[in-house]
Design a protein around this motif. Structure first.
Motif, PDB file in Angstrom:
ATOM      1  N   LEU A  90     -33.701   1.807   9.328  1.00 29.69           N
ATOM      2  CA  LEU A  90     -33.926   2.573   8.267  1.00 29.69           C
ATOM      3  C   LEU A  90     -33.371   3.845   8.014  1.00 29.69           C
ATOM      4  CD1 LEU A  90     -35.840   2.085   5.657  1.00 29.69           C
ATOM      5  CD2 LEU A  90     -37.535   3.433   7.084  1.00 29.69           C
ATOM      6  N   THR A  91     -33.195   4.729   9.197  1.00 31.80           N
ATOM      7  CA  THR A  91     -32.549   5.919   9.046  1.00 31.80           C
ATOM      8  C   THR A  91     -31.141   5.890   8.696  1.00 31.80           C
ATOM      9  OG1 THR A  91     -33.913   6.553  11.022  1.00 31.80           O
ATOM     10  CG2 THR A  91     -32.384   8.041  10.460  1.00 31.80           C
ATOM     11  N   LEU A  92     -30.524   4.680   9.194  1.00 37.02           N
ATOM     12  CA  LEU A  92     -29.133   4.490   8.989  1.00 37.02           C
ATOM     13  C   LEU A  92     -28.969   4.161   7.445  1.00 37.02           C
ATOM     14  CD1 LEU A  92     -27.619   2.354  11.586  1.00 37.02           C
ATOM     15  CD2 LEU A  92     -26.621   4.472  11.008  1.00 37.02           C
ATOM     16  N   VAL A  93     -30.006   3.538   6.683  1.00 32.89           N
ATOM     17  CA  VAL A  93     -29.873   3.166   5.046  1.00 32.89           C
ATOM     18  C   VAL A  93     -29.985   4.750   4.740  1.00 32.89           C
ATOM     19  CG1 VAL A  93     -30.943   2.200   3.398  1.00 32.89           C
ATOM     20  CG2 VAL A  93     -30.711   0.967   5.382  1.00 32.89           C
ATOM     21  N   LEU A  94     -30.953   5.390   5.086  1.00 32.32           N
ATOM     22  CA  LEU A  94     -30.977   6.759   4.450  1.00 32.32           C
ATOM     23  C   LEU A  94     -29.847   7.742   4.538  1.00 32.32           C
ATOM     24  CD1 LEU A  94     -34.369   8.157   5.130  1.00 32.32           C
ATOM     25  CD2 LEU A  94     -33.609   7.945   2.878  1.00 32.32           C
TER      26      LEU A  94
ATOM     27  N   GLY B 101     -28.919  18.920   8.412  1.00 30.28           N
ATOM     28  CA  GLY B 101     -29.835  19.650   7.399  1.00 30.28           C
ATOM     29  C   GLY B 101     -30.466  18.986   6.464  1.00 30.28           C
ATOM     30  N   LEU B 102     -30.560  17.726   6.538  1.00 32.36           N
ATOM     31  CA  LEU B 102     -31.002  16.748   5.630  1.00 32.36           C
ATOM     32  C   LEU B 102     -32.359  15.979   5.971  1.00 32.36           C
ATOM     33  CD1 LEU B 102     -27.740  15.644   3.829  1.00 32.36           C
ATOM     34  CD2 LEU B 102     -29.387  17.185   2.853  1.00 32.36           C
ATOM     35  N   LEU B 103     -32.131  15.645   7.233  1.00 34.83           N
ATOM     36  CA  LEU B 103     -33.402  14.826   7.567  1.00 34.83           C
ATOM     37  C   LEU B 103     -34.040  15.536   8.938  1.00 34.83           C
ATOM     38  CD1 LEU B 103     -31.499  11.359   7.636  1.00 34.83           C
ATOM     39  CD2 LEU B 103     -33.423  12.112   6.221  1.00 34.83           C
ATOM     40  N   PRO B 104     -35.326  15.121   8.905  1.00 34.58           N
ATOM     41  CA  PRO B 104     -36.138  15.582   9.798  1.00 34.58           C
ATOM     42  C   PRO B 104     -35.557  15.666  11.249  1.00 34.58           C
ATOM     43  CG  PRO B 104     -37.374  14.637   8.407  1.00 34.58           C
ATOM     44  CD  PRO B 104     -35.981  14.193   8.271  1.00 34.58           C
ATOM     45  N   PRO B 105     -35.555  16.323  12.078  1.00 31.53           N
ATOM     46  CA  PRO B 105     -34.887  16.276  13.606  1.00 31.53           C
ATOM     47  C   PRO B 105     -35.311  14.948  14.254  1.00 31.53           C
ATOM     48  CG  PRO B 105     -36.174  18.389  13.258  1.00 31.53           C
ATOM     49  CD  PRO B 105     -36.562  17.652  12.115  1.00 31.53           C
ATOM     50  N   VAL B 106     -36.423  14.375  14.044  1.00 37.04           N
ATOM     51  CA  VAL B 106     -36.749  13.318  14.819  1.00 37.04           C
ATOM     52  C   VAL B 106     -36.089  12.101  14.228  1.00 37.04           C
ATOM     53  CG1 VAL B 106     -38.534  11.522  15.151  1.00 37.04           C
ATOM     54  CG2 VAL B 106     -38.922  14.018  15.588  1.00 37.04           C
ATOM     55  N   VAL B 107     -35.804  12.114  12.780  1.00 36.62           N
ATOM     56  CA  VAL B 107     -35.039  10.985  12.171  1.00 36.62           C
ATOM     57  C   VAL B 107     -33.631  11.007  12.566  1.00 36.62           C
ATOM     58  CG1 VAL B 107     -34.561   9.950  10.098  1.00 36.62           C
ATOM     59  CG2 VAL B 107     -36.777  11.146  10.195  1.00 36.62           C
ATOM     60  N   VAL B 108     -32.915  12.088  12.547  1.00 37.61           N
ATOM     61  CA  VAL B 108     -31.645  12.158  13.159  1.00 37.61           C
ATOM     62  C   VAL B 108     -31.635  11.737  14.513  1.00 37.61           C
ATOM     63  CG1 VAL B 108     -29.642  13.603  13.431  1.00 37.61           C
ATOM     64  CG2 VAL B 108     -31.068  14.014  11.400  1.00 37.61           C
ATOM     65  N   GLY B 109     -32.740  12.338  15.324  1.00 36.03           N
ATOM     66  CA  GLY B 109     -32.613  11.681  16.651  1.00 36.03           C
ATOM     67  C   GLY B 109     -32.770  10.323  16.998  1.00 36.03           C
ATOM     68  N   GLN B 110     -33.271   9.639  15.812  1.00 37.56           N
ATOM     69  CA  GLN B 110     -33.350   8.253  15.831  1.00 37.56           C
ATOM     70  C   GLN B 110     -31.592   7.563  16.322  1.00 37.56           C
ATOM     71  OE1 GLN B 110     -36.330   7.017  14.955  1.00 37.56           O
ATOM     72  NE2 GLN B 110     -35.862   5.453  16.332  1.00 37.56           N
TER      73      GLN B 110
END
Lengths: 344, 344
Positions: A90-94, B101-110
DNA sequence: TGGTGATGCGACAACTAATGTCGCGTTATT
DNA sequence: AATAACGCGACATTAGTTGTCGCATCACCA
């Protein structure tokens, strides 16, 4: 990592040595590279592995038009070793949604196997429930999305290789001012992607000064034989903050003080301007007082400008004046325009 | 793809079935999943493969604190099957710069294993030449970078799973207005990431209307047992364009006509506003005439506002008026301010 | 154009690894 | 405390892998 006596691991290594399609690798080269990694194996075994094992189980192709055969992976094949999990997919899609507006198509295309992989996973997951994830996820870019400048695939490959391997490149460049194509030999020092355009920082062979070259104006690029020369004392951050991309930044942070309308207050409570921000309600109004340490740069000023009447800056004075002056000029424009229209 | 009689391929499949660390999989479950995919193998063989082959060659761990052992990959291990090439690695580094700069740290961490992989490749490449790629690549975000709202890792995992698998979630939500934490059971319909904040679109159990829930205000999330219910006629694009996120968009494009200063003309020549844009020089000045079909949305208007005195909009009239009015209001602010300061 | 060294490939025997089965000890589960 | 589930060592059987040789074909060079 590499036990010389393990077939599974040797296969894995082979699979990692075979490049994706535009690239290819010849059998003897592969044998050499395997030997480097501790897999000293007979040529015959390698041939068998390639033509009987790997290419039947994987989307691997073989160019047998000339004699040392060349092997390559299908252009869009992708296999993550710990497979993608749902949140990552999902993150990749975003991420793709965002990047499409920020990087040239070819550059995003470079990652397309990853994104395709993520989409495939989501598709398979919902094969039964048909949950149509594609209709559920959106990324709204920050600011107006300009259309990224198109650049050539081979240009990107050549430039990135030259930059990272410290080589020079021969380019044909369409100069911004003169509109003519000129050949240069460049010594790449850095790449900056700004908005939706990407620039190479390099100095021209024989010169000392650093110049910017927009990648989409590079019409041709090939690696050059010239020895690469470093730019002495080059610091990319200092270069950018020096104003080279229209983003001059003062040496230190400034303390921003402003009165802000309620919607802005809500926005900043969720996504602060900086770590040190404070917001407090002003009595008898829907307004709030904002205080924050922010960088003294153009970006912040533009952001304030975009907020229009929802922000009333009180400090620093230079910004207050800049905003006031800008508003005066805009107003002058439109009063002119109105007059022009009326006198017609 | 899966020949039932091939060890290499079975190993590969096993490696794909073993999840990354927070996840884990029990031996019997693995056996079951392998059987589903055509690998009908004895339990003993599976045990041998795991403990003797895979876990010695890969960063695979085993939780043997309870009896059906659980297996998992190291948290940050990543292995691309056609290995990353240099241009892709560079692209990933750029992508990370933007996404931070665009996604929350956790999401980028994914996605951090991907980025780590890219960095490792670049590091190894330059082990000898120490080309310090990290000092050569920068991404300048489009617009002011606000600090992304922090969200909880497990929240992201639970929400994304619920959204994609069409399940309901029980959450504890910190309401924006009331500042109190309340429990809800939500039926997720979509996710929208805007600026730097991410929102879940869902309706509360028992209600029909769609609401937004900021992910960073979800204090707790667990999958619920309630049956999931679709929102009839839900269309995420229509929802966004209806103005739900402050980005109202008119039903059709408008023709923007404006006079623009030279720097803006250069910017737009490289990264156009739209596919149909034309720019022509105005006589006897450094100004240019811009015509472009653009969406009738807030984003474009904000962009025009941020350009300040460098853009003089002539059409559509509504935008011209909006810009004029905004400038008047801003000016009023600062004249007030000046007065206030003077009377002190 | 002919020669020479590389490369691909079939076949085969020696070797190595993988597999299923059994038994035993240990660990959850009830 | 009893029972089922699981991990693991051992072993014979089966299957796969490896190096070698010979021959055909192709690339390259003089």
């Amino acid at each position: 990592m590499s036990d010389a006596r393990d077939t599974l691991f040797r296969y894995l290594t082979m699979l990692q040595l075979i490049p994706r399609f535009p690239g290819r690798i010849a059998t003897p080269v592969l044998k050499e590279k395997l030997a480097e990694r501790g897999f000293k194996i007979d040529t015959r075994s390698l041939q068998r592995d390639l033509s009987q094992k790997l290419s039947t189980q994987f989307p691997i192709g073989c160019d047998d038009s000339q004699k040392p055969y060349r092997w390559y992976f299908d252009r869009d094949f992708q296999c993550q070793l710990p497979a993608l999990d749902v949140p990552s997919a999902l993150t990749l899609v975003l991420a793709e949604e965002y990047l499409k507006g920020l990087l040239p198509p070819v550059v995003v295309g470079q990652l397309s196997p990853h994104f395709t992989d993520a989409r495939r996973l989501l598709d398979e997951m919902n094969a039964n429930g048909l949950s149509q994830w594609a209709r559920k996820v959106r990324a709204i870019p920050n600011g107006k999305a300009l259309i990224p400048a198109e650049i050539d695939e081979s240009t990107w490959q050549t430039i990135s290789e030259a930059l990272l391997e410290q080589k020079t490149v021969d380019v044909v460049y369409l100069s911004r001012s003169s509109e003519t194509e000129k050949p240069f030999t460049l010594h790449p020092q850095g790449i900056v992607s700004r908005h939706s355009a990407t620039y190479l920082l390099a100095h021209v062979n024989g010169f000392e000064d650093l110049r910017q070259f927009a990648l989409h104006r590079i019409k041709q690029a090939t690696l050059s034989q010239h020895p690469w020369q470093a730019q002495p004392d080059f610091d990319i951050d200092r270069y950018i903050q020096g104003g080279a991309f229209g983003y001059r930044q003062g040496p230190s942070d400034v303390t921003l003080e402003a009165e802000i309308a309620k919607p802005v207050a809500w926005l900043l409570q969720e996504t602060p301007l900086s770590e040190t921000q404070t917001i407090e309600a002003l009595p008898d109004s829907n307004w709030y007082r904002l205080t924050a340490q922010v960088p003294d740069d153009q970006q912040t000023l533009w952001w304030l400008m975009g907020m229009g009447a929802n922000v009333k800056v009180t400090a620093p004075a230079t910004w207050r004046e800049a905003l006031k002056k800008s508003a005066e000029q805009v107003l002058a424009h439109y009063q002119d325009t109105t007059l022009t229209y009326e006198t017609h």
